[in-house]
Design a protein around this motif. Structure first.
Motif, PDB file in Angstrom:
ATOM      1  N   LEU A  76      13.318  -4.466  -7.996  1.00 61.33           N
ATOM      2  CA  LEU A  76      12.507  -5.667  -8.136  1.00 61.33           C
ATOM      3  C   LEU A  76      12.250  -5.998  -9.609  1.00 61.33           C
ATOM      4  O   LEU A  76      12.204  -7.166  -9.994  1.00 61.33           O
ATOM      5  N   ARG A  77      12.100  -4.961 -10.434  1.00 62.23           N
ATOM      6  CA  ARG A  77      11.947  -5.207 -11.874  1.00 62.23           C
ATOM      7  C   ARG A  77      13.196  -5.858 -12.447  1.00 62.23           C
ATOM      8  O   ARG A  77      13.108  -6.731 -13.326  1.00 62.23           O
ATOM      9  N   PRO A  83       0.832  -1.207   0.000  1.00 64.35           N
ATOM     10  CA  PRO A  83       0.000   0.000   0.000  1.00 64.35           C
ATOM     11  C   PRO A  83       0.864   1.254   0.000  1.00 64.35           C
ATOM     12  O   PRO A  83       2.092   1.186  -0.050  1.00 64.35           O
ATOM     13  N   GLY A  84       0.217   2.434   0.083  1.00 60.22           N
ATOM     14  CA  GLY A  84       0.969   3.669   0.270  1.00 60.22           C
ATOM     15  C   GLY A  84       1.749   3.591   1.571  1.00 60.22           C
ATOM     16  O   GLY A  84       1.291   3.007   2.555  1.00 60.22           O
ATOM     17  N   LEU A  85       2.939   4.184   1.579  1.00 64.86           N
ATOM     18  CA  LEU A  85       3.854   4.000   2.711  1.00 64.86           C
ATOM     19  C   LEU A  85       3.977   5.249   3.556  1.00 64.86           C
ATOM     20  O   LEU A  85       3.941   6.369   3.047  1.00 64.86           O
ATOM     21  N   GLY A  86       4.170   5.058   4.864  1.00 67.49           N
ATOM     22  CA  GLY A  86       4.376   6.165   5.793  1.00 67.49           C
ATOM     23  C   GLY A  86       5.836   6.330   6.126  1.00 67.49           C
ATOM     24  O   GLY A  86       6.709   6.142   5.297  1.00 67.49           O
ATOM     25  N   LYS A  99       0.810  -0.519 -10.931  1.00 61.69           N
ATOM     26  CA  LYS A  99       0.466   0.559 -10.009  1.00 61.69           C
ATOM     27  C   LYS A  99      -1.012   0.894 -10.124  1.00 61.69           C
ATOM     28  O   LYS A  99      -1.512   1.214 -11.203  1.00 61.69           O
ATOM     29  N   ARG A 100      -1.725   0.814  -8.975  1.00 53.80           N
ATOM     30  CA  ARG A 100      -3.144   1.143  -8.944  1.00 53.80           C
ATOM     31  C   ARG A 100      -3.397   2.187  -7.855  1.00 53.80           C
ATOM     32  O   ARG A 100      -2.485   2.591  -7.139  1.00 53.80           O
ATOM     33  N   VAL A 151      10.602   5.457  -2.917  1.00 52.34           N
ATOM     34  CA  VAL A 151      10.384   4.010  -2.966  1.00 52.34           C
ATOM     35  C   VAL A 151      10.493   3.491  -4.391  1.00 52.34           C
ATOM     36  O   VAL A 151      10.549   2.288  -4.605  1.00 52.34           O
ATOM     37  N   ASP A 152      10.535   4.408  -5.355  1.00 54.80           N
ATOM     38  CA  ASP A 152      10.615   3.970  -6.756  1.00 54.80           C
ATOM     39  C   ASP A 152      11.845   3.110  -7.000  1.00 54.80           C
ATOM     40  O   ASP A 152      11.804   2.169  -7.805  1.00 54.80           O
TER      41      ASP A 152
END
Length: 442
Positions: free
Chosen positions: A136-137, A117-120, A145-146, A129-130
């Motif tokens: 990972l890619r 989810p969105g991160l704090g 991404k949703r 975070v990108d």
């Protein structure tokens, strides 16, 4: 609301003994590593902090059985029944932490998919975070991404790759380690972070059966294996919390014995502490820190990645520098917005001027980017009580130190944020003679 406020009656030196347990920057990551195992893992010296509770909840949502072990501060984690978790439940648990992004690699290995989810986390500057997703890619993950977050899939086994970090990021290094250990082939990570907590995570993974080598040029090589076991590990002590209490002793003119503190991981801090005028004594169980009397000395300080002066040590020590004679120079090179907390110290009577230029010995990556990342601290100044709103974890503890050193009663708002990284900090303050209390509800 009064339930997130602490009244601090300042002006009294703190004195006594407290204990630090396992490092906040290792324990949650070691808990995530348990997901990779085919057998239960046993982690010892675990602090009761919010980040640990967040990860425990996330592991349980994914089918991991987590229970307390035989000794205090011991967790036993059984990942034999890892399963997909409900997206809404993940979001509810993860909203206050950035750690969930580290579950990506292990979940892709175990389930073939993951949701983040969105991160704090603390607002102390850019922590993109990108780059995690880019990594990972490279391993072969697909990311969708949703609106509610990131959906990751790995149709085939993840593959080892070569990765060059633009900066020795701790989080990115952890992501690579937790993903590479079960990936096919060899992963080579250049310009990696080599903090003690990273080394301890590597020790955890090696106990599980991973093959990881660390070169002197910050290159980490991981040879992927087909299967990992569980581990039994005692987490290294929290050197960042230990330094926070040391700075509190210095700023208030007190003395604190930090049981569990370890000299080896704190050598750079200890040298600086001594240069400022603080004294310390190391024994086999911990370190005693104290203010020996007389004026403290102004210093020039530059934060850096390990083995340099850690950025998390900077904020608490700056409070003590307001009590040093002369002009101290602080150059923050890790997080561009970390000096924002000093505005509250000025409100309390401190004299701290921020600059966009690099005032350290060498230019840093923020020097041409218009960030207020250098400070000149003029002292000594008498601090007066104030209303304070905690901006982030280390800044929050720094406000506590300032309130303890100040004359009068301060109201510190957002105090529960400190629970993210400091175990039982209110009880510890009271045991050191600090006069703190929660305000009565009107």
């Amino acid at each position: 609301m009064t339930d997130d406020v602490l009244l601090v009656h300042g002006g009294t030196p703190i004195s006594g003994e407290i204990r630090v347990r396992g490092a906040k920057n290792l324990v949650p990551k070691a808990m995530v590593a348990a997901l990779l195992g085919s057998a239960p893992s046993r982690l010892r010296n675990v602090p009761d902090i919010r980040d640990v509770r967040v990860v425990r909840g996330l592991l349980q949502l994914h089918g991991v059985t987590v229970h307390s072990g035989e000794e205090p501060g011991e967790l036993v984690m059984d990942p034999s029944r890892v399963e997909r978790a409900n997206v809404t439940d993940i979001d509810a648990h993860a909203g206050s932490s950035r750690i969930p992004i580290l579950l990506c690699g292990p979940l892709l290995h175990r389930l073939g998919h993951a949701f983040i989810p969105g991160l704090g986390g603390c607002d102390i500057g850019g922590r993109p975070v990108d780059f995690h997703f880019d990594v990972l890619r490279k391993f072969g993950a697909t990311i969708d991404k949703r609106e509610d977050g990131q959906y990751l899939t790995a149709p085939q086994r993840l593959r080892g790759c070569k990765i060059q970090l633009p900066y020795p990021s701790v989080g990115s290094t952890e992501q690579v380690l937790l993903t590479a250990v079960l990936a096919e082939g060899v992963t080579e990570l250049s310009n990696a972070a080599v903090e003690p907590e990273i080394e301890d995570l590597i020790c955890v993974l090696q106990k599980m059966g991973a093959i990881i080598s660390v070169d002197t040029d910050r290159t980490i090589r991981v040879t992927g294996v087909d299967r990992l076991n569980g581990y039994t590990h005692r987490a290294l002590p929290d050197r960042l919390e230990a330094a926070s209490w040391a700075s509190a002793a210095l700023a208030t003119g007190g003395s604190v014995y930090v049981r569990g503190a370890s000299q080896r991981e704190m050598m750079t801090f200890l040298n600086t502490f001594r240069k400022v005028g603080g004294e310390f004594e190391v024994d086999e169980d911990g370190i005693r820190f104290w203010h020996p009397g007389g004026p403290l000395k102004a210093i020039a300080l530059e934060t850096d990645v390990h083995p340099g002066f850690q950025t998390d040590w900077q904020q608490p020590l700056v409070v003590a520098l307001t009590q040093a004679s002369g002009l101290s120079i602080v150059h923050e090179t890790v997080y561009e917005s970390r000096l924002g907390f000093t505005s509250a110290l000025n409100q309390m009577g401190g004299h701290i001027q921020l600059y966009r230029e690099c005032l350290g010995g060498t230019p840093c990556r923020f020097g041409q980017r218009n960030f207020l990342h250098s400070a000149v601290v003029s002292g000594p100044t008498k601090l007066e009580a104030a209303d304070l709103v905690i901006p982030d974890l280390r800044g929050g503890f720094s406000y506590l130190i300032a309130a303890l050193a100040a004359q009068g009663t301060s109201r510190v708002h957002g105090i529960d944020l400190i629970n993210r990284g400091y175990e039982n900090f209110e009880e510890k303050l009271v045991s050191l003679g600090a006069r703190v209390e929660r305000p009565r509800a009107s």
